[in-house]
Motif scaffolding. Sequence first.
Motif, PDB file in Angstrom:
ATOM      1  N   ASN A 152      70.356  50.158  38.401  1.00 55.72           N
ATOM      2  CA  ASN A 152      68.957  49.763  38.253  1.00 55.72           C
ATOM      3  C   ASN A 152      68.692  48.472  39.023  1.00 55.72           C
ATOM      4  O   ASN A 152      68.884  47.367  38.516  1.00 55.72           O
ATOM      5  CB  ASN A 152      68.631  49.576  36.778  1.00 55.72           C
ATOM      6  CG  ASN A 152      67.185  49.166  36.541  1.00 55.72           C
ATOM      7  OD1 ASN A 152      66.887  48.424  35.629  1.00 55.72           O
ATOM      8  ND2 ASN A 152      66.273  49.647  37.367  1.00 55.72           N
ATOM      9  N   THR A 153      68.227  48.619  40.273  1.00 51.07           N
ATOM     10  CA  THR A 153      67.942  47.457  41.116  1.00 51.07           C
ATOM     11  C   THR A 153      66.454  47.299  41.412  1.00 51.07           C
ATOM     12  O   THR A 153      66.063  46.402  42.165  1.00 51.07           O
ATOM     13  CB  THR A 153      68.704  47.559  42.443  1.00 51.07           C
ATOM     14  OG1 THR A 153      68.354  48.778  43.101  1.00 51.07           O
ATOM     15  CG2 THR A 153      70.212  47.523  42.205  1.00 51.07           C
ATOM     16  N   GLY A 154      65.625  48.155  40.821  1.00 49.13           N
ATOM     17  CA  GLY A 154      64.189  48.062  41.018  1.00 49.13           C
ATOM     18  C   GLY A 154      63.459  48.190  39.696  1.00 49.13           C
ATOM     19  O   GLY A 154      64.042  48.633  38.692  1.00 49.13           O
ATOM     20  N   PRO A 155      62.182  47.815  39.644  1.00 51.27           N
ATOM     21  CA  PRO A 155      61.422  47.923  38.390  1.00 51.27           C
ATOM     22  C   PRO A 155      61.233  49.372  37.976  1.00 51.27           C
ATOM     23  O   PRO A 155      61.133  50.263  38.815  1.00 51.27           O
ATOM     24  CB  PRO A 155      60.088  47.254  38.730  1.00 51.27           C
ATOM     25  CG  PRO A 155      59.968  47.372  40.222  1.00 51.27           C
ATOM     26  CD  PRO A 155      61.362  47.300  40.756  1.00 51.27           C
ATOM     27  N   LEU A 156      61.176  49.579  36.663  1.00 51.86           N
ATOM     28  CA  LEU A 156      61.002  50.928  36.139  1.00 51.86           C
ATOM     29  C   LEU A 156      59.981  50.901  35.027  1.00 51.86           C
ATOM     30  O   LEU A 156      60.184  50.265  33.989  1.00 51.86           O
ATOM     31  CB  LEU A 156      62.337  51.467  35.613  1.00 51.86           C
ATOM     32  CG  LEU A 156      62.305  52.886  35.027  1.00 51.86           C
ATOM     33  CD1 LEU A 156      61.916  53.893  36.103  1.00 51.86           C
ATOM     34  CD2 LEU A 156      63.655  53.241  34.436  1.00 51.86           C
ATOM     35  N   LEU A 157      58.845  51.580  35.261  1.00 51.65           N
ATOM     36  CA  LEU A 157      57.772  51.665  34.272  1.00 51.65           C
ATOM     37  C   LEU A 157      57.379  50.288  33.753  1.00 51.65           C
ATOM     38  O   LEU A 157      57.209  50.066  32.550  1.00 51.65           O
ATOM     39  CB  LEU A 157      58.195  52.574  33.112  1.00 51.65           C
ATOM     40  CG  LEU A 157      58.544  54.024  33.492  1.00 51.65           C
ATOM     41  CD1 LEU A 157      58.946  54.815  32.256  1.00 51.65           C
ATOM     42  CD2 LEU A 157      57.378  54.692  34.209  1.00 51.65           C
ATOM     43  N   GLY A 158      57.232  49.340  34.688  1.00 50.95           N
ATOM     44  CA  GLY A 158      56.787  48.006  34.321  1.00 50.95           C
ATOM     45  C   GLY A 158      57.873  47.083  33.827  1.00 50.95           C
ATOM     46  O   GLY A 158      57.588  45.918  33.501  1.00 50.95           O
ATOM     47  N   ARG A 159      59.116  47.529  33.786  1.00 51.85           N
ATOM     48  CA  ARG A 159      60.222  46.689  33.323  1.00 51.85           C
ATOM     49  C   ARG A 159      61.008  46.166  34.528  1.00 51.85           C
ATOM     50  O   ARG A 159      61.215  46.876  35.501  1.00 51.85           O
ATOM     51  CB  ARG A 159      61.138  47.474  32.404  1.00 51.85           C
ATOM     52  CG  ARG A 159      60.461  47.940  31.124  1.00 51.85           C
ATOM     53  CD  ARG A 159      61.446  48.727  30.269  1.00 51.85           C
ATOM     54  NE  ARG A 159      60.833  49.257  29.063  1.00 51.85           N
ATOM     55  CZ  ARG A 159      60.793  48.615  27.901  1.00 51.85           C
ATOM     56  NH1 ARG A 159      61.333  47.415  27.802  1.00 51.85           N
ATOM     57  NH2 ARG A 159      60.225  49.167  26.850  1.00 51.85           N
ATOM     58  N   ALA A 160      61.452  44.916  34.404  1.00 59.51           N
ATOM     59  CA  ALA A 160      62.196  44.290  35.497  1.00 59.51           C
ATOM     60  C   ALA A 160      63.575  44.927  35.621  1.00 59.51           C
ATOM     61  O   ALA A 160      64.151  45.389  34.624  1.00 59.51           O
ATOM     62  CB  ALA A 160      62.337  42.791  35.229  1.00 59.51           C
ATOM     63  N   PRO A 161      64.135  44.966  36.821  1.00 54.41           N
ATOM     64  CA  PRO A 161      65.469  45.543  37.001  1.00 54.41           C
ATOM     65  C   PRO A 161      66.540  44.721  36.290  1.00 54.41           C
ATOM     66  O   PRO A 161      66.428  43.495  36.178  1.00 54.41           O
ATOM     67  CB  PRO A 161      65.656  45.525  38.521  1.00 54.41           C
ATOM     68  CG  PRO A 161      64.723  44.473  39.021  1.00 54.41           C
ATOM     69  CD  PRO A 161      63.550  44.497  38.104  1.00 54.41           C
ATOM     70  N   THR A 162      67.548  45.402  35.832  1.00 49.18           N
ATOM     71  CA  THR A 162      68.629  44.739  35.095  1.00 49.18           C
ATOM     72  C   THR A 162      69.918  44.639  35.898  1.00 49.18           C
ATOM     73  O   THR A 162      70.806  43.871  35.544  1.00 49.18           O
ATOM     74  CB  THR A 162      68.936  45.505  33.799  1.00 49.18           C
ATOM     75  OG1 THR A 162      69.424  46.810  34.137  1.00 49.18           O
ATOM     76  CG2 THR A 162      67.687  45.645  32.943  1.00 49.18           C
ATOM     77  N   ARG A 195      68.283  53.302  27.563  1.00 46.56           N
ATOM     78  CA  ARG A 195      69.453  52.995  26.742  1.00 46.56           C
ATOM     79  C   ARG A 195      70.514  52.280  27.582  1.00 46.56           C
ATOM     80  O   ARG A 195      71.147  51.319  27.147  1.00 46.56           O
ATOM     81  CB  ARG A 195      70.027  54.269  26.149  1.00 46.56           C
ATOM     82  CG  ARG A 195      69.158  54.898  25.074  1.00 46.56           C
ATOM     83  CD  ARG A 195      69.940  55.894  24.256  1.00 46.56           C
ATOM     84  NE  ARG A 195      70.460  56.994  25.056  1.00 46.56           N
ATOM     85  CZ  ARG A 195      69.820  58.151  25.249  1.00 46.56           C
ATOM     86  NH1 ARG A 195      68.629  58.343  24.694  1.00 46.56           N
ATOM     87  NH2 ARG A 195      70.343  59.106  25.980  1.00 46.56           N
ATOM     88  N   ALA A 196      70.725  52.760  28.822  1.00 45.96           N
ATOM     89  CA  ALA A 196      71.736  52.157  29.687  1.00 45.96           C
ATOM     90  C   ALA A 196      71.365  50.736  30.076  1.00 45.96           C
ATOM     91  O   ALA A 196      72.227  49.855  30.209  1.00 45.96           O
ATOM     92  CB  ALA A 196      71.949  53.010  30.930  1.00 45.96           C
ATOM     93  N   ALA A 197      70.044  50.484  30.268  1.00 45.60           N
ATOM     94  CA  ALA A 197      69.586  49.167  30.678  1.00 45.60           C
ATOM     95  C   ALA A 197      69.476  48.201  29.507  1.00 45.60           C
ATOM     96  O   ALA A 197      69.298  46.995  29.699  1.00 45.60           O
ATOM     97  CB  ALA A 197      68.237  49.290  31.388  1.00 45.60           C
ATOM     98  N   GLY A 198      69.546  48.720  28.295  1.00 44.31           N
ATOM     99  CA  GLY A 198      69.447  47.863  27.117  1.00 44.31           C
ATOM    100  C   GLY A 198      68.025  47.473  26.773  1.00 44.31           C
ATOM    101  O   GLY A 198      67.791  46.456  26.100  1.00 44.31           O
ATOM    102  N   TRP A 199      67.048  48.297  27.193  1.00 43.01           N
ATOM    103  CA  TRP A 199      65.666  47.991  26.856  1.00 43.01           C
ATOM    104  C   TRP A 199      65.332  48.411  25.439  1.00 43.01           C
ATOM    105  O   TRP A 199      65.816  49.401  24.940  1.00 43.01           O
ATOM    106  CB  TRP A 199      64.730  48.702  27.847  1.00 43.01           C
ATOM    107  CG  TRP A 199      64.818  48.148  29.241  1.00 43.01           C
ATOM    108  CD1 TRP A 199      65.048  46.852  29.611  1.00 43.01           C
ATOM    109  CD2 TRP A 199      64.685  48.893  30.468  1.00 43.01           C
ATOM    110  NE1 TRP A 199      65.075  46.745  30.984  1.00 43.01           N
ATOM    111  CE2 TRP A 199      64.849  47.966  31.526  1.00 43.01           C
ATOM    112  CE3 TRP A 199      64.449  50.221  30.765  1.00 43.01           C
ATOM    113  CZ2 TRP A 199      64.771  48.342  32.859  1.00 43.01           C
ATOM    114  CZ3 TRP A 199      64.385  50.595  32.081  1.00 43.01           C
ATOM    115  CH2 TRP A 199      64.536  49.661  33.118  1.00 43.01           C
TER     116      TRP A 199
END
Length: 199
Positions: A152-162, A195-199
């Motif tokens: 995850n190196t880019g934003p996803l659905l308004g969330r910053a990359p982790t 889940r993987a990104a911990g959001w």
Amino acid sequence: MSRSSNTRRDLAARPVPHLAPWLLLLALQPCAAALAATTAAAATAATTTNGTAAPAMPETHCDSPEERANLARYTEFAATVLNGADPARAAGFYAPQFTWHDAPERMPAGAAPMQRLQAAWRAAYPDAKVGTVFVLCAGDLLLAKQQLTGTNTGPLLGRAPTGRPLQAWHTETYRYADGRLVAQWGENPFKIASRAAGW
């Protein structure tokens, strides 16, 4: 019979130890050449045009002409959209009435929303890969066991990359009609990514 005749006959009947390895090598040369050619061909077939290793061929159970046609279409979809970083072509694989039964909330049906979703996913996970290890067909249905990987190196659905890696197994079931996807069931990859990104 003379003693020398017996000796010559005994020698002729005995194996020649120092020649046996060379004779064996000569006999195996055609086999070795064929094996080398087969290995080289397999290595070439397992490499994509850009020089990267291609995913191994999955185990498939698709027997009828309809099932084999759907398998070919799925293989093209996986190579072009899921792994080809070409979400602009996604709409061509979905029917206008396509329905994703596990889609994010308030996501409308149709091909255009899926194309936008594929583009958003590719932006969030530029290195995303979907490896297919098993495919089972039943008429117009195709079930695929997939492994999803990426970072995850880019934003996803308004969330910053982790920057966190993603590796997950999931199963998708597709329904085809006239060579296009009309329905899909399976775990939402955005929930897997969350889940993987911990959001």
